[in-house]
Write a protein that holds these residues in place. Structure first.
Motif, PDB file in Angstrom:
ATOM      1  N   LEU A   1      26.036 -38.429   4.306  1.00 26.33           N
ATOM      2  CA  LEU A   1      26.275 -37.323   5.223  1.00 26.33           C
ATOM      3  C   LEU A   1      26.680 -37.848   6.600  1.00 26.33           C
ATOM      4  O   LEU A   1      27.585 -37.294   7.245  1.00 26.33           O
ATOM      5  CB  LEU A   1      25.027 -36.449   5.332  1.00 26.33           C
ATOM      6  CG  LEU A   1      25.057 -35.330   6.377  1.00 26.33           C
ATOM      7  CD1 LEU A   1      26.224 -34.383   6.161  1.00 26.33           C
ATOM      8  CD2 LEU A   1      23.726 -34.575   6.381  1.00 26.33           C
ATOM      9  N   ASP A   2      26.038 -38.906   7.060  1.00 29.82           N
ATOM     10  CA  ASP A   2      26.398 -39.479   8.358  1.00 29.82           C
ATOM     11  C   ASP A   2      27.838 -39.980   8.345  1.00 29.82           C
ATOM     12  O   ASP A   2      28.576 -39.820   9.323  1.00 29.82           O
ATOM     13  CB  ASP A   2      25.458 -40.629   8.723  1.00 29.82           C
ATOM     14  CG  ASP A   2      24.076 -40.141   9.123  1.00 29.82           C
ATOM     15  OD1 ASP A   2      23.940 -38.936   9.439  1.00 29.82           O
ATOM     16  OD2 ASP A   2      23.128 -40.961   9.117  1.00 29.82           O
TER      17      ASP A   2
ATOM     18  N   ALA B   1      30.072 -36.923   8.535  1.00 26.10           N
ATOM     19  CA  ALA B   1      30.071 -36.384   9.894  1.00 26.10           C
ATOM     20  C   ALA B   1      30.930 -37.237  10.822  1.00 26.10           C
ATOM     21  O   ALA B   1      31.614 -36.711  11.710  1.00 26.10           O
ATOM     22  CB  ALA B   1      28.638 -36.309  10.417  1.00 26.10           C
TER      23      ALA B   1
ATOM     24  N   LEU C   1      34.544 -36.237  10.585  1.00 27.02           N
ATOM     25  CA  LEU C   1      34.857 -34.964  11.228  1.00 27.02           C
ATOM     26  C   LEU C   1      34.844 -35.061  12.748  1.00 27.02           C
ATOM     27  O   LEU C   1      35.527 -34.290  13.427  1.00 27.02           O
ATOM     28  CB  LEU C   1      33.849 -33.889  10.800  1.00 27.02           C
ATOM     29  CG  LEU C   1      33.703 -33.608   9.300  1.00 27.02           C
ATOM     30  CD1 LEU C   1      32.788 -32.409   9.094  1.00 27.02           C
ATOM     31  CD2 LEU C   1      35.041 -33.372   8.647  1.00 27.02           C
ATOM     32  N   HIS C   2      34.098 -35.995  13.275  1.00 27.88           N
ATOM     33  CA  HIS C   2      33.928 -36.098  14.727  1.00 27.88           C
ATOM     34  C   HIS C   2      35.270 -36.314  15.424  1.00 27.88           C
ATOM     35  O   HIS C   2      35.996 -37.270  15.141  1.00 27.88           O
ATOM     36  CB  HIS C   2      32.982 -37.251  15.064  1.00 27.88           C
ATOM     37  CG  HIS C   2      32.744 -37.400  16.532  1.00 27.88           C
ATOM     38  ND1 HIS C   2      31.977 -36.506  17.258  1.00 27.88           N
ATOM     39  CD2 HIS C   2      33.184 -38.338  17.421  1.00 27.88           C
ATOM     40  CE1 HIS C   2      31.952 -36.875  18.519  1.00 27.88           C
ATOM     41  NE2 HIS C   2      32.671 -37.987  18.637  1.00 27.88           N
TER      42      HIS C   2
ATOM     43  N   GLU D   1      26.033 -29.163  13.002  1.00 27.99           N
ATOM     44  CA  GLU D   1      25.357 -30.074  12.083  1.00 27.99           C
ATOM     45  C   GLU D   1      25.016 -29.370  10.772  1.00 27.99           C
ATOM     46  O   GLU D   1      25.156 -29.951   9.692  1.00 27.99           O
ATOM     47  CB  GLU D   1      24.082 -30.624  12.731  1.00 27.99           C
ATOM     48  CG  GLU D   1      24.330 -31.624  13.850  1.00 27.99           C
ATOM     49  CD  GLU D   1      23.034 -32.238  14.352  1.00 27.99           C
ATOM     50  OE1 GLU D   1      21.983 -32.025  13.694  1.00 27.99           O
ATOM     51  OE2 GLU D   1      23.062 -32.925  15.378  1.00 27.99           O
TER      52      GLU D   1
ATOM     53  N   THR E   1      28.230 -28.869   8.772  1.00 25.53           N
ATOM     54  CA  THR E   1      28.664 -30.152   8.222  1.00 25.53           C
ATOM     55  C   THR E   1      27.836 -30.521   7.002  1.00 25.53           C
ATOM     56  O   THR E   1      28.363 -30.965   5.977  1.00 25.53           O
ATOM     57  CB  THR E   1      28.557 -31.253   9.289  1.00 25.53           C
ATOM     58  OG1 THR E   1      29.406 -30.936  10.397  1.00 25.53           O
ATOM     59  CG2 THR E   1      28.964 -32.610   8.725  1.00 25.53           C
ATOM     60  N   ALA E   2      26.520 -30.317   7.092  1.00 23.95           N
ATOM     61  CA  ALA E   2      25.640 -30.625   5.964  1.00 23.95           C
ATOM     62  C   ALA E   2      25.948 -29.720   4.779  1.00 23.95           C
ATOM     63  O   ALA E   2      25.957 -30.176   3.623  1.00 23.95           O
ATOM     64  CB  ALA E   2      24.187 -30.481   6.380  1.00 23.95           C
TER      65      ALA E   2
ATOM     66  N   TYR F   1      29.223 -30.916   3.188  1.00 24.81           N
ATOM     67  CA  TYR F   1      28.992 -32.171   2.456  1.00 24.81           C
ATOM     68  C   TYR F   1      28.314 -31.886   1.117  1.00 24.81           C
ATOM     69  O   TYR F   1      28.699 -32.429   0.077  1.00 24.81           O
ATOM     70  CB  TYR F   1      28.131 -33.093   3.322  1.00 24.81           C
ATOM     71  CG  TYR F   1      27.707 -34.378   2.641  1.00 24.81           C
ATOM     72  CD1 TYR F   1      28.580 -35.456   2.548  1.00 24.81           C
ATOM     73  CD2 TYR F   1      26.426 -34.511   2.115  1.00 24.81           C
ATOM     74  CE1 TYR F   1      28.190 -36.648   1.936  1.00 24.81           C
ATOM     75  CE2 TYR F   1      26.021 -35.688   1.499  1.00 24.81           C
ATOM     76  CZ  TYR F   1      26.911 -36.755   1.416  1.00 24.81           C
ATOM     77  OH  TYR F   1      26.518 -37.926   0.804  1.00 24.81           O
TER      78      TYR F   1
END
Length: 288
Positions: free
Chosen positions: A149-150, A153, A156-157, A201, A204-205, A208
């Motif tokens: 997941l990190d 993310a 996407l950042h 967040e 995003t989670a 994912y």
């Protein structure tokens, strides 16, 4: 277009039926299909096929040293055959683009075919798959256990792109195309027009999780199917993609479509856009 689940199933089929067998002949039938010349296709002949794996939407067949890398593009397909003739196929106007025949009297092997007039099927014979430009630029595989997941993310950042386009970008994520991006966004209850960098967040989670679930479920449904059954399985497993005008299986609203010059995507307004239909530029032009 074959995407990650279908290419994964084709790789598994070839791994089961062809790995360990010697390649007898490789016949390029369509002039446009072969994109490399060194090493020649004849370098594969007489070698045992040692491994088959998927790289994004690419099939990578290893024969000791050389690799045969295949991208099926929009209308290409792999057809497993038994009883292939010894004689080479004749070039013509049919869909056959390349034939690989394995050694032995059974005539086992496969044909690569491509329908339509727009030719995109590509075959490369290389020493290293990274020599194929499309493979070299691939982003992480969404089903790789190390893709966290990190990591998602981080992709996407700062990305000021619509999430639909970002999911399809092979340099960002490998293997997702138009169909499964529609399904992932529907499962995540997210508009295709959301800007990737603006996701919270929690969003995003959720995206994912939806991505992993949709792709793993599709891979599982395709497992063990014959090549000729995979297209029907893909169509049958879709909730919104290719189902414009039909009721959403989650809420019952009508699935809508947005069309572009050479593609279209489908979505559910209630599930994904707060009930608001997205503008279809094709219809807007007709109304002017």
């Amino acid at each position: 277009m074959p995407e990650l689940p279908e290419v994964e199933a084709l790789a598994a089929l070839l791994a089961e039926r062809a790995v360990g067998r010697e390649i007898a002949r490789v016949h390029p039938v369509a002039v446009s299909v072969l994109k490399t010349y060194d090493p020649p296709l004849t370098a594969l002949e007489g070698r045992a096929l040692t491994a088959v794996r998927r790289r994004g939407k690419f099939l990578d067949l290893t024969a000791g040293g050389p690799h045969l890398v295949v991208h099926l593009a929009r209308a290409g397909w792999l057809r497993w055959k038994e009883g292939l003739p010894q004689a080479p196929p004749r070039p013509g106007r049919g869909p056959l683009a390349l034939r690989l025949r394995l050694a032995g009297p059974e005539g086992y092997g496969f044909d690569l075919t491509e329908a339509g007039t727009r030719k995109g099927l590509a075959v490369y014979c290389v020493h290293d798959p990274e020599q194929v430009p499309g493979v070299a630029r691939l982003g992480p595989d969404p089903l790789d256990p190390d893709f966290t997941l990190d990591g998602f993310a981080g992709l996407l950042h700062g990305a000021r792109h619509r999430i639909k386009g970002l999911l399809r970008d092979q340099s960002v994520l490998a293997g997702i195309g138009n169909a499964y991006s529609d399904e992932i966004l529907h499962a995540a209850r997210m508009s295709p027009y959301r800007i990737a960098a603006d996701l919270t967040e929690e969003e995003t989670a959720a995206l994912y999780e939806a991505m992993g679930t949709v792709l793993r479920d599709a891979v599982e449904r395709s497992r063990g199917l014959a090549a000729e059954e995979l297209k029907a399985e893909k169509r049958g497993g879709m909730r919104v993609h290719g189902r414009a005008g039909q009721p959403c299986p989650v809420c019952g609203d009508t699935v809508r479509e947005v069309s572009f010059q050479d593609s279209a995507f489908q979505y559910c307004p209630t599930c994904q856009t707060g009930g608001r239909p997205l503008a279809d530029r094709r219809m807007s032009r007709l109304l002017k």
